[in-house]
Design a protein around this motif. Sequence first.
Motif, PDB file in Angstrom:
ATOM      1  N   MET A  10      21.004  13.248  -3.917  1.00 53.78           N
ATOM      2  CA  MET A  10      20.179  13.689  -2.799  1.00 53.78           C
ATOM      3  C   MET A  10      19.065  12.704  -2.474  1.00 53.78           C
ATOM      4  N   THR A  11      18.685  11.901  -3.489  1.00 52.40           N
ATOM      5  CA  THR A  11      17.547  11.006  -3.250  1.00 52.40           C
ATOM      6  C   THR A  11      17.871   9.967  -2.196  1.00 52.40           C
ATOM      7  N   ASP A  12      19.155   9.661  -2.003  1.00 49.02           N
ATOM      8  CA  ASP A  12      19.530   8.661  -1.009  1.00 49.02           C
ATOM      9  C   ASP A  12      19.805   9.264   0.360  1.00 49.02           C
ATOM     10  N   ASP A  13      19.751  10.603   0.477  1.00 48.12           N
ATOM     11  CA  ASP A  13      20.044  11.232   1.757  1.00 48.12           C
ATOM     12  C   ASP A  13      18.935  10.950   2.762  1.00 48.12           C
ATOM     13  N   LEU A  14      19.371  10.725   4.001  1.00 46.56           N
ATOM     14  CA  LEU A  14      18.444  10.581   5.119  1.00 46.56           C
ATOM     15  C   LEU A  14      18.317  11.925   5.827  1.00 46.56           C
ATOM     16  N   ARG A  15      17.433  11.981   6.834  1.00 47.30           N
ATOM     17  CA  ARG A  15      17.231  13.218   7.579  1.00 47.30           C
ATOM     18  C   ARG A  15      17.778  13.046   8.989  1.00 47.30           C
ATOM     19  N   TYR A  16      18.813  13.783   9.277  1.00 42.71           N
ATOM     20  CA  TYR A  16      19.412  13.791  10.608  1.00 42.71           C
ATOM     21  C   TYR A  16      18.710  14.880  11.420  1.00 42.71           C
ATOM     22  N   VAL A  17      18.221  14.523  12.610  1.00 40.77           N
ATOM     23  CA  VAL A  17      17.491  15.494  13.438  1.00 40.77           C
ATOM     24  C   VAL A  17      18.356  15.867  14.648  1.00 40.77           C
ATOM     25  N   TYR A  18      18.645  17.149  14.773  1.00 36.91           N
ATOM     26  CA  TYR A  18      19.472  17.654  15.865  1.00 36.91           C
ATOM     27  C   TYR A  18      18.648  17.920  17.125  1.00 36.91           C
ATOM     28  N   ALA A  19      17.499  18.538  16.932  1.00 34.61           N
ATOM     29  CA  ALA A  19      16.720  18.997  18.082  1.00 34.61           C
ATOM     30  C   ALA A  19      15.304  19.322  17.633  1.00 34.61           C
ATOM     31  N   VAL A  20      14.436  19.465  18.634  1.00 37.29           N
ATOM     32  CA  VAL A  20      13.071  19.937  18.421  1.00 37.29           C
ATOM     33  C   VAL A  20      12.896  21.197  19.258  1.00 37.29           C
ATOM     34  N   CYS A  21      12.185  22.178  18.712  1.00 35.92           N
ATOM     35  CA  CYS A  21      11.981  23.422  19.435  1.00 35.92           C
ATOM     36  C   CYS A  21      10.674  24.069  18.988  1.00 35.92           C
ATOM     37  N   ARG A  22      10.366  25.179  19.612  1.00 35.50           N
ATOM     38  CA  ARG A  22       9.273  26.021  19.143  1.00 35.50           C
ATOM     39  C   ARG A  22       9.766  26.829  17.936  1.00 35.50           C
ATOM     40  N   PRO A  23       8.861  27.432  17.184  1.00 38.92           N
ATOM     41  CA  PRO A  23       9.303  28.318  16.091  1.00 38.92           C
ATOM     42  C   PRO A  23      10.271  29.382  16.592  1.00 38.92           C
ATOM     43  N   LEU A  24      11.329  29.608  15.829  1.00 38.12           N
ATOM     44  CA  LEU A  24      12.400  30.502  16.268  1.00 38.12           C
ATOM     45  C   LEU A  24      12.003  31.963  16.113  1.00 38.12           C
ATOM     46  N   ASP A  25      12.420  32.761  17.100  1.00 46.42           N
ATOM     47  CA  ASP A  25      12.186  34.201  17.031  1.00 46.42           C
ATOM     48  C   ASP A  25      13.265  34.907  16.221  1.00 46.42           C
ATOM     49  N   ALA A  26      14.403  34.244  16.021  1.00 46.30           N
ATOM     50  CA  ALA A  26      15.518  34.830  15.274  1.00 46.30           C
ATOM     51  C   ALA A  26      16.139  33.748  14.399  1.00 46.30           C
ATOM     52  N   PRO A  27      16.689  34.122  13.266  1.00 43.72           N
ATOM     53  CA  PRO A  27      17.269  33.119  12.374  1.00 43.72           C
ATOM     54  C   PRO A  27      18.604  32.600  12.894  1.00 43.72           C
ATOM     55  N   LEU A  28      18.968  31.415  12.459  1.00 43.68           N
ATOM     56  CA  LEU A  28      20.303  30.890  12.729  1.00 43.68           C
ATOM     57  C   LEU A  28      21.298  31.542  11.774  1.00 43.68           C
ATOM     58  N   HIS A  29      22.571  31.493  12.144  1.00 46.56           N
ATOM     59  CA  HIS A  29      23.604  32.054  11.279  1.00 46.56           C
ATOM     60  C   HIS A  29      23.581  31.360   9.918  1.00 46.56           C
ATOM     61  N   ALA A  30      23.705  32.161   8.873  1.00 44.14           N
ATOM     62  CA  ALA A  30      23.623  31.618   7.517  1.00 44.14           C
ATOM     63  C   ALA A  30      24.762  30.642   7.217  1.00 44.14           C
ATOM     64  N   ASP A  31      25.902  30.818   7.888  1.00 40.98           N
ATOM     65  CA  ASP A  31      27.051  29.950   7.602  1.00 40.98           C
ATOM     66  C   ASP A  31      27.144  28.750   8.546  1.00 40.98           C
ATOM     67  N   LEU A  32      26.113  28.518   9.351  1.00 44.08           N
ATOM     68  CA  LEU A  32      26.128  27.382  10.278  1.00 44.08           C
ATOM     69  C   LEU A  32      26.074  26.070   9.496  1.00 44.08           C
ATOM     70  N   THR A  33      26.956  25.146   9.848  1.00 48.74           N
ATOM     71  CA  THR A  33      26.937  23.818   9.234  1.00 48.74           C
ATOM     72  C   THR A  33      26.861  22.760  10.325  1.00 48.74           C
ATOM     73  N   GLY A  34      26.390  21.587   9.935  1.00 49.48           N
ATOM     74  CA  GLY A  34      26.244  20.491  10.877  1.00 49.48           C
ATOM     75  C   GLY A  34      26.984  19.259  10.424  1.00 49.48           C
ATOM     76  N   VAL A  35      26.401  18.106  10.661  1.00 44.89           N
ATOM     77  CA  VAL A  35      27.031  16.834  10.331  1.00 44.89           C
ATOM     78  C   VAL A  35      27.285  16.757   8.819  1.00 44.89           C
TER      79      VAL A  35
END
Length: 258
Positions: A1-26
């Motif tokens: 994990m120490t070599d992992d970079l941070r991939y940024v998808y988007a910027v937003c305001r604080p969310l009013d609802a959580p994202l799906h727990a099973d959501l995966t990205g890159v």
Amino acid sequence: MTDDLRYVYAVCRPLDAPLHADLTGVGGAPPRQLAHDGLVAVVGPVPERDFGREQLHARLEDLDWLAATARAHQSVVAALATVTCPLPLRLGTVFRDDSGVRAMLQDESDRLRRILDRIDGQVEWGVKVWLGAESVAEAAAPQPSGAPESGRDYLRRRRAGNAAREQSAARAEAFARQLHEDLSRYAADARLHPPQSGPLTDAGSGRNVLNSAYLVPRARSEEFLELVGRAEGTLPGLQVEVTGPWAAYSFTDDPEAS
């Protein structure tokens, strides 16, 4: 994990609802929220072997890898768009660590807030108009059957065909301009993109005479789509294609930029 970079998808305001727990990205990693001073960056870990500066440049030449990465990026942004109005960042936006992401949020705070204010409560709809040149020309000026009787007859038929195609193209351009003007009245902003090459249908090809995006208030989306629906079938040989709703991919520029 120490070599992992941070991939940024988007910027937003604080969310009013959580994202799906099973959501995966890159890379199959779940995204998480990184908050700083009222802004949230949605990030995920990616390996430096793929997303370091030199490595990423090489990876972008791999079309299969690029397509898979774009799908994963879009899936996270689309999930965000169901609970907020995210500002999507460019594919492959990467920082060394969380501190780098926070520094970006701090340094770009004013610009990011202006864009988020503009897209708040809005969605993006894409509209394309395709012209099937051959079918429209034939509908406009059917050609006589049989072989031409002489060279002069051949030239006359050819000129008539060319004139019919030009008239069909002119009508399609006028239709596209009017449609864009009508749709823009329902939108907070609009963009005309360069014409796109691509299929009209599975059976043929066509010319793209309108390739546009509209930033539409969610509350007016139904009216917007009704107008698109009324435009379909107006002229023979034209196909109107609508896509969305999307996050505001086409409207990520700073409204105060010169």
